[in-house]
Design a protein around this motif. Structure first.
Motif, PDB file in Angstrom:
ATOM      1  N   GLU A  55       5.108   5.453  -0.803  1.00 13.92           N
ATOM      2  CA  GLU A  55       6.033   4.526  -0.456  1.00 13.92           C
ATOM      3  C   GLU A  55       5.329   3.017  -0.505  1.00 13.92           C
ATOM      4  O   GLU A  55       4.094   3.230  -0.156  1.00 13.92           O
ATOM      5  CB  GLU A  55       6.679   4.619   0.823  1.00 13.92           C
ATOM      6  CG  GLU A  55       7.500   3.543   1.494  1.00 13.92           C
ATOM      7  CD  GLU A  55       7.125   2.559   2.532  1.00 13.92           C
ATOM      8  OE1 GLU A  55       7.874   2.087   3.262  1.00 13.92           O
ATOM      9  OE2 GLU A  55       5.787   2.628   2.456  1.00 13.92           O
ATOM     10  N   LYS A  75       7.363   2.140 -10.388  1.00  9.62           N
ATOM     11  CA  LYS A  75       8.214   3.275 -10.585  1.00  9.62           C
ATOM     12  C   LYS A  75       8.453   3.752 -11.793  1.00  9.62           C
ATOM     13  O   LYS A  75       8.438   4.982 -12.118  1.00  9.62           O
ATOM     14  CB  LYS A  75       9.659   3.035  -9.870  1.00  9.62           C
ATOM     15  CG  LYS A  75       9.841   2.993  -8.322  1.00  9.62           C
ATOM     16  CD  LYS A  75      11.235   3.099  -8.083  1.00  9.62           C
ATOM     17  CE  LYS A  75      11.244   2.869  -6.494  1.00  9.62           C
ATOM     18  NZ  LYS A  75      12.781   2.883  -5.945  1.00  9.62           N
ATOM     19  N   LYS A  82       8.573   5.310  -3.733  1.00 12.01           N
ATOM     20  CA  LYS A  82       9.783   4.678  -3.186  1.00 12.01           C
ATOM     21  C   LYS A  82       9.328   3.434  -2.480  1.00 12.01           C
ATOM     22  O   LYS A  82       8.490   3.112  -2.238  1.00 12.01           O
ATOM     23  CB  LYS A  82      10.091   5.717  -1.783  1.00 12.01           C
ATOM     24  CG  LYS A  82      10.687   7.246  -2.106  1.00 12.01           C
ATOM     25  CD  LYS A  82      12.145   6.751  -2.470  1.00 12.01           C
ATOM     26  CE  LYS A  82      12.704   8.293  -2.930  1.00 12.01           C
ATOM     27  NZ  LYS A  82      14.037   8.140  -3.191  1.00 12.01           N
ATOM     28  N   ASP A 142      14.797   1.130  -1.460  1.00 12.46           N
ATOM     29  CA  ASP A 142      15.417   2.546  -0.968  1.00 12.46           C
ATOM     30  C   ASP A 142      15.465   2.470   0.514  1.00 12.46           C
ATOM     31  O   ASP A 142      16.213   2.889   1.087  1.00 12.46           O
ATOM     32  CB  ASP A 142      14.460   3.613  -1.324  1.00 12.46           C
ATOM     33  CG  ASP A 142      14.295   3.882  -2.777  1.00 12.46           C
ATOM     34  OD1 ASP A 142      15.396   4.131  -3.490  1.00 12.46           O
ATOM     35  OD2 ASP A 142      13.044   3.713  -3.247  1.00 12.46           O
ATOM     36  N   MET A 183       9.289   9.788   3.591  1.00 13.02           N
ATOM     37  CA  MET A 183       9.886   8.869   2.611  1.00 13.02           C
ATOM     38  C   MET A 183      11.177   9.386   1.742  1.00 13.02           C
ATOM     39  O   MET A 183      11.258   9.013   0.625  1.00 13.02           O
ATOM     40  CB  MET A 183       8.628   8.708   1.537  1.00 13.02           C
ATOM     41  CG  MET A 183       7.753   9.519   1.029  1.00 13.02           C
ATOM     42  SD  MET A 183       6.406   9.048   0.491  1.00 13.02           S
ATOM     43  CE  MET A 183       6.904   8.240  -1.125  1.00 13.02           C
TER      44      MET A 183
END
Ligand code: NIG
Ligand code: FE
Length: 411
Positions: free
Chosen positions: A145, A168, A176, A215, A363
């Motif tokens: 994360e 990503k 995340k 997120d 996460m």
């Protein structure tokens, strides 16, 4: 594409009935198979078992792991790896006696990083963050994360979140993103921080949501930073846009951060150096994962979070690196595993669960990663030759990861 790994000295953390997290006594439960095989089909685990049960297999790649163990990749549920500058001058100031809060008060700390980060281009930040990401990947991390939070202006925060989006897109890691606009109070808002909170709520959150950049939503809810009221307002605003809370709480003081996190359904509350019985009670029966950051407590010489007590009272615990330039300039999860055992008195089994399955939960990806289970992403590492899995936390400071595989491919 089919890969067979055979003669594995011990295959660690296999799950036949995958769980989303492990709590209390279950944290000490961990299944392993000695002299095992593992089959990977494309990007997923397809089968495993003892060598005695391996039938003739056709595979594109066969790896003989005699003497080596195989474990699921670490999941690091709390990092701040998008930043421009290191802060070793403040490190020396702290050795000379200044506290983290004192440095922050005079405009250092997070604001120091924010200044340098604002001056860097998106390209530069991407290159630096990618290097850090690849560094931790080689040390065994497979899911991570990443927070914004060194922007502290709408433009800069968006820049950091776009960097995370590019990571990503281009990295084999499971990533995340977490929007942490409320990480520090910019100098110009000192004395009227509610105006900055309004900027976070009215300007930043809608823009972050418009581009689908986060997120999670985070707030540094602590003494000298954001209040419980600020936090509640920001979390409410983020929730409206579909961002789940995941917050910094109780690092400096018993701040009410745990309670406000649980109230708003945070997926995790992180730090927890300052915990009373009320905080532990409040976490019981909730879906919130208490997350301890051993690297930060080590680096700042903070009191230790009562991880042992939390587990003994039935709670789950996860442990993450907090990789950032101010309070934990390392993302080495092997070291976190050692600290979990040495400093917090978790057993090796508890520590492995705390740094894989439970951090995956923190996460929101524990249905996909965190253990070796059929159908989960084939994220794992092969160790150097080691005598036992207890050796992993025991031999601290040594790299025990020889080969890393993410989505079934060696990286
Ligand atoms: O998790 N506590 C707040 N945020 C970071 C530190 C940020 C910094 O000092 O740069 C943390 O420790
Ligand atoms: Fe943090």
């Amino acid at each position: 594409m089919r890969t067979l790994i055979k003669n594995i000295k011990e295959l660690v953390q296999v799950e036949r009935q995958p769980r989303l997290r492990v709590c209390g006594k279950d944290m000490a439960q961990m299944e392993t198979i000695k002299n095992a095989y593992l089959i990977i089909e494309d990007d997923k685990f397809a089968a495993f078992g003892p060598m005695s049960e391996l039938k003739e297999q056709n595979a594109d790649t066969v790896i003989d792991a005699t003497g080596h163990m195989v474990l699921p990749s670490f999941c690091d549920s709390h990092t701040h790896i998008v930043y421009a500058n290191s802060r070793e001058h403040e490190f020396v100031d702290k050795i000379r006696g200044l506290s983290y809060e004192e440095i922050a008060k005079r405009g250092g700390g997070i604001l120091n990083s924010a200044k340098a980060t604002a001056a860097a281009t998106e390209e530069e930040l991407y290159d630096m963050a990618l290097q850090r990401l690849e560094g931790v990947m080689r040390m065994g991390t497979g899911a991570i994360e990443i927070k914004s939070g060194y922007g502290l202006s709408t433009e800069s925060e968006l820049k950091l979140l776009r960097v995370i989006r590019r990571l990503k897109e281009n990295s084999p890691m499971t990533i995340k993103s977490n929007f942490l606009g409320a990480h520090g109070i910019p100098m110009e808002y000192r004395g009227h921080q509610e105006d900055y909170v309004n900027v976070v709520i009215n300007e930043m959150i809608p823009k972050v949501a418009e581009e689908g950049l986060a997120d999670f939503i985070d707030v540094f809810c602590d003494q000298g930073f954001f209040t419980v009221e600020d936090t509640a307002r920001i979390l409410e605003a983020g929730i409206k846009y579909g961002m789940r809370p995941k917050i910094h709480a109780n690092e400096m003081a018993v701040s009410g951060g745990v309670q406000v996190g649980v109230k708003y359904g945070a997926i995790s509350v992180d730090h927890l150096e300052q915990m009373g019985d009320a905080e532990i009670e409040c976490l019981k029966g909730s879906d919130t994962m208490p997350t301890v950051l051993p690297g930060c407590a080590f680096f700042l010489n903070l009191p230790l979070s009562p991880a042992r007590k939390m587990i003994d009272s039935g709670l789950p615990v996860s442990m993450a690196s907090d990789y950032n330039p101010g309070t934990s300039p390392s993302g080495n999860m092997q070291l976190i595993l050692s600290m979990a055992c040495i400093r917090y008195r978790l057993t090796p089994e508890e520590a492995l669960n705390a740094t894989t399955l439970n951090t995956a939960y923190a996460m929101g990806v524990s249905d996909k990663v965190g253990t070796i289970a059929v159908g989960k992403k084939a994220n794992f590492y092969i160790t150097v030759p080691i005598p036992t899995y207890e050796y992993l936390p025991y031999a601290y400071g040594e790299n025990k990861v020889a080969r890393t595989f993410l989505n079934g491919r060696e990286v």
